[in-house]
Each structure stands twice: as C-alpha cells, then as structure tokens.
Design a protein around this motif. Structure first.
Motif, PDB file in Angstrom:
ATOM      1  N   THR A 232      -5.957 -56.785 -15.957  1.00 40.64           N
ATOM      2  CA  THR A 232      -4.997 -55.721 -16.239  1.00 40.64           C
ATOM      3  C   THR A 232      -5.297 -54.540 -15.344  1.00 40.64           C
ATOM      4  O   THR A 232      -6.362 -54.435 -14.734  1.00 40.64           O
ATOM      5  CB  THR A 232      -5.081 -55.268 -17.718  1.00 40.64           C
ATOM      6  OG1 THR A 232      -6.328 -54.599 -17.917  1.00 40.64           O
ATOM      7  CG2 THR A 232      -4.982 -56.460 -18.669  1.00 40.64           C
ATOM      8  N   SER A 233      -4.372 -53.617 -15.264  1.00 38.88           N
ATOM      9  CA  SER A 233      -4.511 -52.460 -14.390  1.00 38.88           C
ATOM     10  C   SER A 233      -5.577 -51.497 -14.888  1.00 38.88           C
ATOM     11  O   SER A 233      -5.967 -50.587 -14.187  1.00 38.88           O
ATOM     12  CB  SER A 233      -3.169 -51.728 -14.276  1.00 38.88           C
ATOM     13  OG  SER A 233      -2.729 -51.320 -15.557  1.00 38.88           O
ATOM     14  N   GLU A 234      -6.071 -51.679 -16.126  1.00 33.55           N
ATOM     15  CA  GLU A 234      -7.075 -50.757 -16.651  1.00 33.55           C
ATOM     16  C   GLU A 234      -8.459 -51.026 -16.098  1.00 33.55           C
ATOM     17  O   GLU A 234      -9.334 -50.192 -16.217  1.00 33.55           O
ATOM     18  CB  GLU A 234      -7.133 -50.865 -18.170  1.00 33.55           C
ATOM     19  CG  GLU A 234      -5.957 -50.158 -18.809  1.00 33.55           C
ATOM     20  CD  GLU A 234      -5.060 -51.092 -19.571  1.00 33.55           C
ATOM     21  OE1 GLU A 234      -5.524 -52.131 -20.017  1.00 33.55           O
ATOM     22  OE2 GLU A 234      -3.898 -50.746 -19.690  1.00 33.55           O
ATOM     23  N   LYS A 235      -8.679 -52.197 -15.551  1.00 36.10           N
ATOM     24  CA  LYS A 235     -10.015 -52.580 -15.118  1.00 36.10           C
ATOM     25  C   LYS A 235     -10.069 -52.703 -13.596  1.00 36.10           C
ATOM     26  O   LYS A 235      -9.202 -53.306 -12.984  1.00 36.10           O
ATOM     27  CB  LYS A 235     -10.391 -53.929 -15.742  1.00 36.10           C
ATOM     28  CG  LYS A 235     -11.804 -54.378 -15.443  1.00 36.10           C
ATOM     29  CD  LYS A 235     -12.827 -53.511 -16.147  1.00 36.10           C
ATOM     30  CE  LYS A 235     -14.240 -54.054 -15.907  1.00 36.10           C
ATOM     31  NZ  LYS A 235     -15.256 -53.237 -16.565  1.00 36.10           N
ATOM     32  N   THR A 236     -11.096 -52.114 -13.001  1.00 32.72           N
ATOM     33  CA  THR A 236     -11.299 -52.214 -11.557  1.00 32.72           C
ATOM     34  C   THR A 236     -12.478 -53.139 -11.267  1.00 32.72           C
ATOM     35  O   THR A 236     -13.558 -52.971 -11.823  1.00 32.72           O
ATOM     36  CB  THR A 236     -11.583 -50.831 -10.946  1.00 32.72           C
ATOM     37  OG1 THR A 236     -10.461 -49.979 -11.169  1.00 32.72           O
ATOM     38  CG2 THR A 236     -11.843 -50.945  -9.453  1.00 32.72           C
ATOM     39  N   VAL A 237     -12.240 -54.103 -10.412  1.00 32.15           N
ATOM     40  CA  VAL A 237     -13.307 -55.000  -9.985  1.00 32.15           C
ATOM     41  C   VAL A 237     -13.991 -54.378  -8.760  1.00 32.15           C
ATOM     42  O   VAL A 237     -13.321 -53.952  -7.820  1.00 32.15           O
ATOM     43  CB  VAL A 237     -12.747 -56.388  -9.623  1.00 32.15           C
ATOM     44  CG1 VAL A 237     -13.824 -57.242  -8.972  1.00 32.15           C
ATOM     45  CG2 VAL A 237     -12.243 -57.082 -10.881  1.00 32.15           C
ATOM     46  N   VAL A 238     -15.317 -54.334  -8.789  1.00 33.48           N
ATOM     47  CA  VAL A 238     -16.092 -53.799  -7.672  1.00 33.48           C
ATOM     48  C   VAL A 238     -16.943 -54.927  -7.106  1.00 33.48           C
ATOM     49  O   VAL A 238     -17.757 -55.519  -7.817  1.00 33.48           O
ATOM     50  CB  VAL A 238     -16.988 -52.629  -8.104  1.00 33.48           C
ATOM     51  CG1 VAL A 238     -17.728 -52.058  -6.906  1.00 33.48           C
ATOM     52  CG2 VAL A 238     -16.153 -51.546  -8.786  1.00 33.48           C
ATOM     53  N   LEU A 239     -16.747 -55.231  -5.840  1.00 33.59           N
ATOM     54  CA  LEU A 239     -17.505 -56.279  -5.172  1.00 33.59           C
ATOM     55  C   LEU A 239     -18.534 -55.655  -4.242  1.00 33.59           C
ATOM     56  O   LEU A 239     -18.244 -54.683  -3.548  1.00 33.59           O
ATOM     57  CB  LEU A 239     -16.564 -57.186  -4.376  1.00 33.59           C
ATOM     58  CG  LEU A 239     -15.477 -57.891  -5.192  1.00 33.59           C
ATOM     59  CD1 LEU A 239     -14.535 -58.668  -4.276  1.00 33.59           C
ATOM     60  CD2 LEU A 239     -16.087 -58.815  -6.230  1.00 33.59           C
ATOM     61  N   PHE A 240     -19.727 -56.216  -4.242  1.00 34.71           N
ATOM     62  CA  PHE A 240     -20.870 -55.636  -3.550  1.00 34.71           C
ATOM     63  C   PHE A 240     -21.051 -54.183  -3.991  1.00 34.71           C
ATOM     64  O   PHE A 240     -21.055 -53.263  -3.179  1.00 34.71           O
ATOM     65  CB  PHE A 240     -20.707 -55.718  -2.032  1.00 34.71           C
ATOM     66  CG  PHE A 240     -20.762 -57.121  -1.496  1.00 34.71           C
ATOM     67  CD1 PHE A 240     -21.978 -57.775  -1.346  1.00 34.71           C
ATOM     68  CD2 PHE A 240     -19.598 -57.792  -1.165  1.00 34.71           C
ATOM     69  CE1 PHE A 240     -22.028 -59.076  -0.852  1.00 34.71           C
ATOM     70  CE2 PHE A 240     -19.636 -59.089  -0.680  1.00 34.71           C
ATOM     71  CZ  PHE A 240     -20.860 -59.737  -0.521  1.00 34.71           C
ATOM     72  N   PRO A 241     -21.216 -53.954  -5.300  1.00 34.66           N
ATOM     73  CA  PRO A 241     -21.209 -52.583  -5.828  1.00 34.66           C
ATOM     74  C   PRO A 241     -22.369 -51.720  -5.362  1.00 34.66           C
ATOM     75  O   PRO A 241     -22.239 -50.487  -5.336  1.00 34.66           O
ATOM     76  CB  PRO A 241     -21.272 -52.801  -7.347  1.00 34.66           C
ATOM     77  CG  PRO A 241     -21.900 -54.149  -7.516  1.00 34.66           C
ATOM     78  CD  PRO A 241     -21.400 -54.961  -6.366  1.00 34.66           C
ATOM     79  N   ALA A 242     -23.528 -52.323  -4.996  1.00 32.20           N
ATOM     80  CA  ALA A 242     -24.698 -51.532  -4.607  1.00 32.20           C
ATOM     81  C   ALA A 242     -25.125 -51.751  -3.165  1.00 32.20           C
ATOM     82  O   ALA A 242     -26.061 -51.106  -2.703  1.00 32.20           O
ATOM     83  CB  ALA A 242     -25.875 -51.854  -5.537  1.00 32.20           C
ATOM     84  N   LEU A 243     -24.446 -52.634  -2.448  1.00 34.07           N
ATOM     85  CA  LEU A 243     -24.881 -53.021  -1.108  1.00 34.07           C
ATOM     86  C   LEU A 243     -24.853 -51.839  -0.138  1.00 34.07           C
ATOM     87  O   LEU A 243     -23.844 -51.168  -0.005  1.00 34.07           O
ATOM     88  CB  LEU A 243     -23.995 -54.144  -0.568  1.00 34.07           C
ATOM     89  CG  LEU A 243     -24.439 -54.768   0.746  1.00 34.07           C
ATOM     90  CD1 LEU A 243     -25.753 -55.508   0.571  1.00 34.07           C
ATOM     91  CD2 LEU A 243     -23.369 -55.697   1.286  1.00 34.07           C
ATOM     92  N   LYS A 244     -25.966 -51.625   0.553  1.00 28.32           N
ATOM     93  CA  LYS A 244     -26.056 -50.512   1.506  1.00 28.32           C
ATOM     94  C   LYS A 244     -26.143 -50.968   2.952  1.00 28.32           C
ATOM     95  O   LYS A 244     -25.664 -50.267   3.844  1.00 28.32           O
ATOM     96  CB  LYS A 244     -27.267 -49.636   1.168  1.00 28.32           C
ATOM     97  CG  LYS A 244     -27.099 -48.848  -0.126  1.00 28.32           C
ATOM     98  CD  LYS A 244     -28.227 -47.851  -0.314  1.00 28.32           C
ATOM     99  CE  LYS A 244     -27.983 -46.998  -1.546  1.00 28.32           C
ATOM    100  NZ  LYS A 244     -29.075 -46.005  -1.756  1.00 28.32           N
ATOM    101  N   THR A 245     -26.785 -52.114   3.202  1.00 27.76           N
ATOM    102  CA  THR A 245     -26.898 -52.595   4.581  1.00 27.76           C
ATOM    103  C   THR A 245     -26.527 -54.066   4.650  1.00 27.76           C
ATOM    104  O   THR A 245     -26.885 -54.849   3.777  1.00 27.76           O
ATOM    105  CB  THR A 245     -28.323 -52.416   5.143  1.00 27.76           C
ATOM    106  OG1 THR A 245     -29.229 -53.261   4.431  1.00 27.76           O
ATOM    107  CG2 THR A 245     -28.780 -50.986   5.046  1.00 27.76           C
ATOM    108  N   LEU A 246     -25.838 -54.444   5.708  1.00 32.19           N
ATOM    109  CA  LEU A 246     -25.440 -55.833   5.926  1.00 32.19           C
ATOM    110  C   LEU A 246     -25.597 -56.163   7.406  1.00 32.19           C
ATOM    111  O   LEU A 246     -25.012 -55.493   8.255  1.00 32.19           O
ATOM    112  CB  LEU A 246     -23.986 -56.042   5.490  1.00 32.19           C
ATOM    113  CG  LEU A 246     -23.340 -57.395   5.802  1.00 32.19           C
ATOM    114  CD1 LEU A 246     -24.122 -58.528   5.168  1.00 32.19           C
ATOM    115  CD2 LEU A 246     -21.887 -57.410   5.339  1.00 32.19           C
ATOM    116  N   HIS A 247     -26.417 -57.156   7.702  1.00 28.23           N
ATOM    117  CA  HIS A 247     -26.629 -57.602   9.075  1.00 28.23           C
ATOM    118  C   HIS A 247     -26.221 -59.064   9.179  1.00 28.23           C
ATOM    119  O   HIS A 247     -26.707 -59.901   8.422  1.00 28.23           O
ATOM    120  CB  HIS A 247     -28.100 -57.477   9.471  1.00 28.23           C
ATOM    121  CG  HIS A 247     -28.594 -56.075   9.601  1.00 28.23           C
ATOM    122  ND1 HIS A 247     -29.723 -55.750  10.307  1.00 28.23           N
ATOM    123  CD2 HIS A 247     -28.114 -54.901   9.124  1.00 28.23           C
ATOM    124  CE1 HIS A 247     -29.922 -54.447  10.248  1.00 28.23           C
ATOM    125  NE2 HIS A 247     -28.960 -53.906   9.528  1.00 28.23           N
TER     126      HIS A 247
END
Length: 470
Positions: A232-247
């Motif tokens: 539903t529109s009330e919920k937001t999905v967050v992907l990679f919520p804490a990721l700071k570095t990606l190589h």
C-alpha cells in the motif's frame, strides 16, 4: 624450547599457555585443561589437528594466526580436518579457513559447527584461487551451505568459491555489515543483499573476477524478501538501507545493472546512505541506475561505454565531492548539469578518455565553486576547458597529455589559493593564462613538454619554491 613434549608431564593442569616463537607438534593435546592459548606473534603456518581435542580451549589474539588450513586426505599433521574446529566453541574474533577444496561435502563442512560459534564476528572462507579448470567443483555449493555461520557474524569474505550459486543463509544474515566476494568465477548471480538492514560496506563486493556475472538485477536488490512488505502507499520499502560503500571490480562479463523496480502500490527508496561507489574494469557494462541520493565519491575506471557515467552522473545527483573517471572509451563529455548541480565537488579527475572533446558541452559559468583539485589527462580530442571551470578555491591544477588543448580559460584575477600547477605535454598550448601572474600563493610550478610556450612570468610568483621547466 626444543621439544614441547618435554613439558607434557606438567601440562595436564595447565590452563594458560603463551607462545611466541615456539613450534606446535602433536603433543599439544596433552594440555587437557588448557583454556587460554595466546598465539600473539607465534611463528606458525597453521593450527595442528590435535588442537580440536582441547574442549575447554579459547584462543586469544586469534587475528595473529595466519589461518586454519584444511589438509588433503592423508596429509596428516601438515593440515587440519575441518571437523577439528567443531569442538572449539569458544573461538572469538576472527576465523579464517583456507583450502576448503579439500572438504568432501556439505555434511563434512557441518562438522566445523560454525553456526554454534556466536563470538566469531569476522569469517573468511577460502578456496585455492589458482586451481585447474579440470578440477571438480561440484561439491562446493554444498560445502559453503554447510559452513553456515552464527547469526552474530558481522564481516564475511568468500574467496575462490566455484559453485554456481551462493548459499541460502547468506541472504538471511541480518547482522552482516561487510561482505567481500572474490574470485567466485562460476557464479552468474550475486546473492540477495538489498534487504539486509545492517550492511554498510559491500567492500569490494569484489564482485572481483566474477567472470560469469552478466546482470545485477532484482535478485541483487532482494525483492523476494521485501515484495510482500509494502503493498500500500502507506509503506515505503528501503533497499540497501545502511549501505555506505560499494565496489564492483573486474566483473568482465557484466553488461547490465538495472534500476530497482517499483512494484504497483509501492514507495521505494534505494541506496539512501550510499556515499562511495567504485566500478572498475567492468568493461562491458552498458547501463547503471541513476538514483544515488547521498553519493559523495564516484570512481569509474576501465570501461568501454560512457552510458553508465551518464546514468549515474544524472541531473538528479547533487551530492558529489569526488569524481574520478579513468579510461572510459566512449565518453565524449560530461553533462552540464553535473558540474553546476554538485556545488560541493572537491576533487575532479578525468584521465585517458580518448573520445572526450569537452568537459561540458555548452559551457558552464561559476560552477564547482568548492573545487580544490582538478586533474585532466585526455590525449587527443580535448581542445578547450570550460570558462566557468576556474573556482577561486582551486589549490591543485594538473593538465597533462592533452595533445590538442589550445587554451586554458583566462584567469582575470588569478587563483588566490592555487599552490601547485602542472602543465605537461600539451603540444598545441602556446601561452599560459593571462591571470596566472596573480596566483600569489603558487609554490610548485611544472611546465614540461609544452614546446610552444616561450615565457613564464616567474617574477610574479613570490611564494614559488619549486620550478620545473623543460
């Protein structure tokens, strides 16, 4: 100590043992009551088989032990059996297991009881990288599945794994903060990572030398683990919520990195905390996402297409502080908006991009006002630098091997913070910028291989310490 066995008669009640230069042998099992074994600076190559018989043992300073090496069948004391780790329930800190190609199957791997070792925070699981292509890899998926760690694990490195898919437990490791995957050449997909709440560094997700990887798609974002979270529109999905570095490095077959798909009725945020992204030697990559709301440092090196650069450095990106582009073959120019929108850009480096004709297509005015370091090396096609690319904050300016460069923007009032200027091998450049004489803080000046430049206003540089002109 000539022979550890000489002390066995007095060893039964010993609870602590500190070794530095001594050598282990098979008599170690006589220390039946040993609880603490300090191996700081111990000169050993691997732990002996007998160590698994010390049921009360807790190793300290384990980071100083090079590794536990699994021996080949029949190898005896030169290598350990994986099951000997099973009794060491008090292991803590870091555990490295090498030569896992000698573990027979998943059932044998389970005898290490890694899932019960709740004090291991970092684990390295390593197969020999330089194996022959004729070697059998068919049991490696089962072995890695059997090496499931405790859920407390925070840092995981997997090296030389030759299975076709990663273990199921990897996508359930909610406490993981760092992951490194190196030389997993048979894997065609990366594990689902986007849903892991604590993951901060896919540090060299060294999707490095993953030769069969062709696409970073929905499995990378972990859709299977979050698709039922927000309907539903009330919920937001967050992907990679804490990721700071990606190589991502040396993924030679990687062609596509797709955007995260927004499902019907869903709000989606991706990479909200990502600050550093490196794509290196992903030569065939043709696409990349464009939503990186917190990105500060971007490095793209050794790539054929300029499309990933155009996508990542889109008009939505406003947070960059460092941009390093090296040997991107089909990059003709940067978007004008990139230079104007990223007000805090501190360091800009563009090197060896053979088709680069301009830094900004339509020119820019008063951009990059925070820029401190500018490094341009572009060989054949770059003729001009944009007029707006002369921030008062600039401290280091290096323009080299720009064989077609004809002019540098006029610096009407100089660059008051410039401390180092290098102009090298710019064959067509015949005159230095008029305002260069107002660079009163200039300490290091190099003019080399610019044969048409006939004069340098040295007397104007009152702070000059080093001058190279040839």
């Amino acid at each position: 100590m000539h022979d550890l066995a000489e002390r066995v008669s007095n060893a039964i009640n010993t609870r602590s043992l500190f070794l530095k230069e001594q050598v282990f042998d098979s008599s170690l099992h006589s220390y039946r009551s040993l609880r603490v074994l300090n191996l700081y600076k111990a000169d050993i190559g691997n732990l002996p088989v007998s160590i698994g018989k010390l049921r009360h043992l807790r190793l300290t300073n384990l980071r100083s032990v090079p590794f536990v090496r699994v021996g080949e069948p029949g190898e005896g004391e030169t290598g350990s059996e994986i099951k000997e780790l099973g009794g060491l329930k008090q292991l803590r800190g870091t555990l490295t297991i090498r030569s896992l190609e000698h573990v027979r199957d998943g059932e044998e791997a389970k005898t290490a009881n890694l899932a019960e070792k709740n004090n291991i925070l970092k684990s390295t699981l390593e197969w020999k990288l330089s194996r022959r292509s004729s070697d059998s890899f068919e049991n490696e998926e089962g072995v890695l599945e059997g090496l499931r760690p405790h859920s407390n694990l925070e840092v995981l490195e997997i090296k030389g794994f030759m299975g076709a898919k990663f273990p199921s437990w990897l996508s359930l490791s909610d406490n993981l903060k760092e992951i490194e995957l190196l030389g997993c050449n048979k894997c065609e997909r990366v594990p689902a990572l986007g849903h892991l709440p604590n993951l901060k560094h896919v540090k060299n997700l060294k999707i490095k030398t993953m030769q069969n990887l062709r696409c970073l798609g929905s499995e990378f974002y972990g859709y299977d683990y979050v698709s039922n979270v927000a309907t539903t529109s009330e919920k937001t999905v967050v992907l990679f919520p804490a990721l700071k570095t990606l190589h991502i490095e040396e993924a030679e077959s990687l062609v596509e990195w797709v955007e995260a798909e927004v499902l019907p009725g869903q709000k989606l945020r991706v990479f909200p905390c990502l600050e550093e992204l490196t794509l290196e030697e992903c030569k065939q990559l043709r696409s990349a996402p464009s939503h990186f709301p917190s990105l500060k440092k971007l490095a793209i090196r050794f790539m054929e297409s300029g499309m990933p650069v155009a996508s990542i450095v889109s008009d939505e990106l406003t947070t960059l502080t460092h941009l390093d582009i090296w040997s991107v073959e089909r990059l003709a120019c940067l978007q004008d908006d990139m230079l104007e929108n990223n007000k805090n850009l501190d360091n800009l480096k563009i090197s060896w991009c053979p088709e680069l004709t301009c830094i900004a297509l339509h020119g820019v005015q008063y951009c990059c006002e925070s820029l401190r370091s500018l490094n341009i090396r572009c060989r054949f096609n770059l003729r001009h630098l944009p007029d707006g690319l002369r921030p008062l904050s600039l401290e280091d300016l290096n323009i080299s091997f720009c064989f077609s460069l004809e002019s540098i923007p006029v610096l009407h009032s100089g660059l008051p913070c410039l401390g180092e200027l290098r102009i090298q091998n710019c064959d067509r450049l015949s005159i230095l910028p008029m305002g260069i004489k107002f660079c009163t803080r200039l300490e290091n000046l190099t003019i080399a291989g610019c044969h048409k430049i006939t004069s340098i206003p040295v007397d104007s540089f009152t702070s000059l310490r080093s001058l190279w002109a040839y």
